[in-house]
Design a protein around this motif. Structure first.
Motif, mmCIF file in Angstrom:
data_model
loop_
_atom_site.group_PDB
_atom_site.id
_atom_site.type_symbol
_atom_site.label_atom_id
_atom_site.label_comp_id
_atom_site.label_asym_id
_atom_site.label_seq_id
_atom_site.Cartn_x
_atom_site.Cartn_y
_atom_site.Cartn_z
ATOM 1 N N ASP A 22 -17.035 66.871 24.908
ATOM 2 C CA ASP A 22 -16.360 66.959 26.381
ATOM 3 C C ASP A 22 -15.823 65.454 26.873
ATOM 4 O O ASP A 22 -14.993 65.386 27.726
ATOM 5 C CB ASP A 22 -17.422 67.400 27.236
ATOM 6 C CG ASP A 22 -17.805 68.876 27.174
ATOM 7 O OD1 ASP A 22 -16.961 69.662 26.666
ATOM 8 O OD2 ASP A 22 -18.958 68.995 26.953
ATOM 9 N N VAL A 23 -16.329 64.538 26.112
ATOM 10 C CA VAL A 23 -15.841 63.056 26.330
ATOM 11 C C VAL A 23 -14.141 63.125 25.876
ATOM 12 O O VAL A 23 -13.482 62.163 26.553
ATOM 13 C CB VAL A 23 -16.515 62.107 25.690
ATOM 14 C CG1 VAL A 23 -16.164 62.092 24.048
ATOM 15 C CG2 VAL A 23 -16.337 60.978 26.413
ATOM 16 N N PHE A 24 -13.613 64.144 25.342
ATOM 17 C CA PHE A 24 -12.299 64.129 25.049
ATOM 18 C C PHE A 24 -11.319 64.608 26.117
ATOM 19 O O PHE A 24 -10.289 64.536 26.065
ATOM 20 C CB PHE A 24 -11.968 64.912 23.578
ATOM 21 C CG PHE A 24 -12.418 64.466 22.452
ATOM 22 C CD1 PHE A 24 -11.940 63.284 22.095
ATOM 23 C CD2 PHE A 24 -13.454 64.942 21.689
ATOM 24 C CE1 PHE A 24 -12.670 62.565 20.903
ATOM 25 C CE2 PHE A 24 -14.120 64.562 20.659
ATOM 26 C CZ PHE A 24 -13.666 63.383 20.155
ATOM 27 N N PHE A 25 -12.150 65.096 27.299
ATOM 28 C CA PHE A 25 -11.229 65.574 28.493
ATOM 29 C C PHE A 25 -10.285 64.470 28.865
ATOM 30 O O PHE A 25 -9.151 64.716 29.258
ATOM 31 C CB PHE A 25 -12.166 66.130 29.434
ATOM 32 C CG PHE A 25 -12.685 67.308 29.286
ATOM 33 C CD1 PHE A 25 -11.563 68.400 29.279
ATOM 34 C CD2 PHE A 25 -13.992 67.839 29.383
ATOM 35 C CE1 PHE A 25 -12.080 69.868 29.152
ATOM 36 C CE2 PHE A 25 -14.289 69.240 29.445
ATOM 37 C CZ PHE A 25 -13.514 70.015 29.257
ATOM 38 N N ALA A 147 -2.409 63.398 21.502
ATOM 39 C CA ALA A 147 -2.939 64.833 22.099
ATOM 40 C C ALA A 147 -3.256 65.941 21.196
ATOM 41 O O ALA A 147 -4.403 66.498 21.428
ATOM 42 C CB ALA A 147 -1.729 65.177 23.216
ATOM 43 N N THR A 148 -2.404 66.091 20.333
ATOM 44 C CA THR A 148 -2.867 67.160 19.306
ATOM 45 C C THR A 148 -4.188 66.971 18.484
ATOM 46 O O THR A 148 -5.122 67.759 18.401
ATOM 47 C CB THR A 148 -1.518 67.318 18.322
ATOM 48 O OG1 THR A 148 -0.423 67.652 18.857
ATOM 49 C CG2 THR A 148 -2.160 68.600 17.149
ATOM 50 N N LEU A 149 -4.109 65.480 18.079
ATOM 51 C CA LEU A 149 -5.446 65.018 17.356
ATOM 52 C C LEU A 149 -6.738 65.049 18.181
ATOM 53 O O LEU A 149 -7.795 65.675 17.928
ATOM 54 C CB LEU A 149 -5.260 63.692 16.956
ATOM 55 C CG LEU A 149 -6.575 62.786 16.236
ATOM 56 C CD1 LEU A 149 -6.821 63.796 14.896
ATOM 57 C CD2 LEU A 149 -6.117 61.677 16.112
ATOM 58 N N LEU A 150 -6.397 64.846 19.703
ATOM 59 C CA LEU A 150 -7.601 64.920 20.596
ATOM 60 C C LEU A 150 -8.087 66.550 20.766
ATOM 61 O O LEU A 150 -9.141 66.650 20.732
ATOM 62 C CB LEU A 150 -7.152 64.152 21.907
ATOM 63 C CG LEU A 150 -7.263 62.945 21.677
ATOM 64 C CD1 LEU A 150 -6.488 62.147 22.912
ATOM 65 C CD2 LEU A 150 -8.544 62.160 21.613
ATOM 66 N N TYR A 151 -7.166 67.187 20.862
ATOM 67 C CA TYR A 151 -7.517 68.693 21.125
ATOM 68 C C TYR A 151 -8.126 68.964 19.795
ATOM 69 O O TYR A 151 -9.103 69.944 20.076
ATOM 70 C CB TYR A 151 -6.250 69.466 21.497
ATOM 71 C CG TYR A 151 -5.961 69.584 23.135
ATOM 72 C CD1 TYR A 151 -6.556 70.150 23.914
ATOM 73 C CD2 TYR A 151 -4.842 68.618 23.462
ATOM 74 C CE1 TYR A 151 -6.304 70.203 25.277
ATOM 75 C CE2 TYR A 151 -4.503 68.597 24.727
ATOM 76 C CZ TYR A 151 -5.391 69.343 25.885
ATOM 77 O OH TYR A 151 -5.072 69.312 27.098
#
Length: 165
Positions: A22-25, A147-151
């Motif tokens: 959830d820290v990736f939000f 963003a793709t990597l984070l998702y």
């Protein structure tokens, strides 16, 4: 022994800022918003691929915002939420990856056009405007892949959490 209810695995409130998936939000907001802003600040030509990129960036930004507030308010304590979390983030990965590839292809084509324009006798204003848009598109491609990597990371960690629940 730990209970297998989803309440043990999905954080709510301020704990979402300290749990690993959830820290990736927040970075997803930042990079997704930057993709949205950078693509919106260029000329939308051709319409179809860049329209898809805009749809993906706006859709993921809005749904991630809703998802974030659901987690923040603690409404994520049902047994279905770990699978929904993993499922949404995998869909977001597929969407962003397809949008990133389309955006990179369009940027590559615009780069070839800028190279052709630089050798022409057009006014320096037209060439500099085309170069500015090309640079914005390069930045959008980089932000889109980030963003793709984070998702993707969020989806992997959410799937691990779902498997544990």
């Amino acid at each position: 022994m730990a209970s297998t209810t989803s309440g043990d695995f999905l954080p709510s409130g301020g704990r979402i800022f300290t749990s690993v998936p959830d820290v990736f939000f927040i970075p997803e907001f930042v990079f997704g918003g930057l993709v949205w802003i950078l693509v919106a600040s260029t000329r939308i030509d051709p319409d179809n691929p860049l329209g898809w990129v805009m749809f993906v960036s706006v859709f993921c930004f809005v749904v991630t915002t809703l998802w974030f507030f659901i987690f923040l308010c603690g409404a994520n304590q049902g047994s279905i939420w770990p699978s929904l979390d993993a499922g949404y983030h995998f869909v977001a990965v597929v969407f962003y990856l397809s949008a990133s590839v389309a955006l990179a292809y369009i940027t590559l084509l615009h780069g070839q056009i800028v190279n052709l324009l630089s050798g022409s006798t057009l006014t320096p204003f037209i060439i500099s405007d085309s170069l500015k848009i090309y640079r914005l598109e390069i930045a959008a491609v980089v932000m889109s892949y980030l963003a793709t990597l984070l998702y993707f990371l969020h989806a992997i960690f959410s799937a691990i959490r779902w498997k544990r629940s």
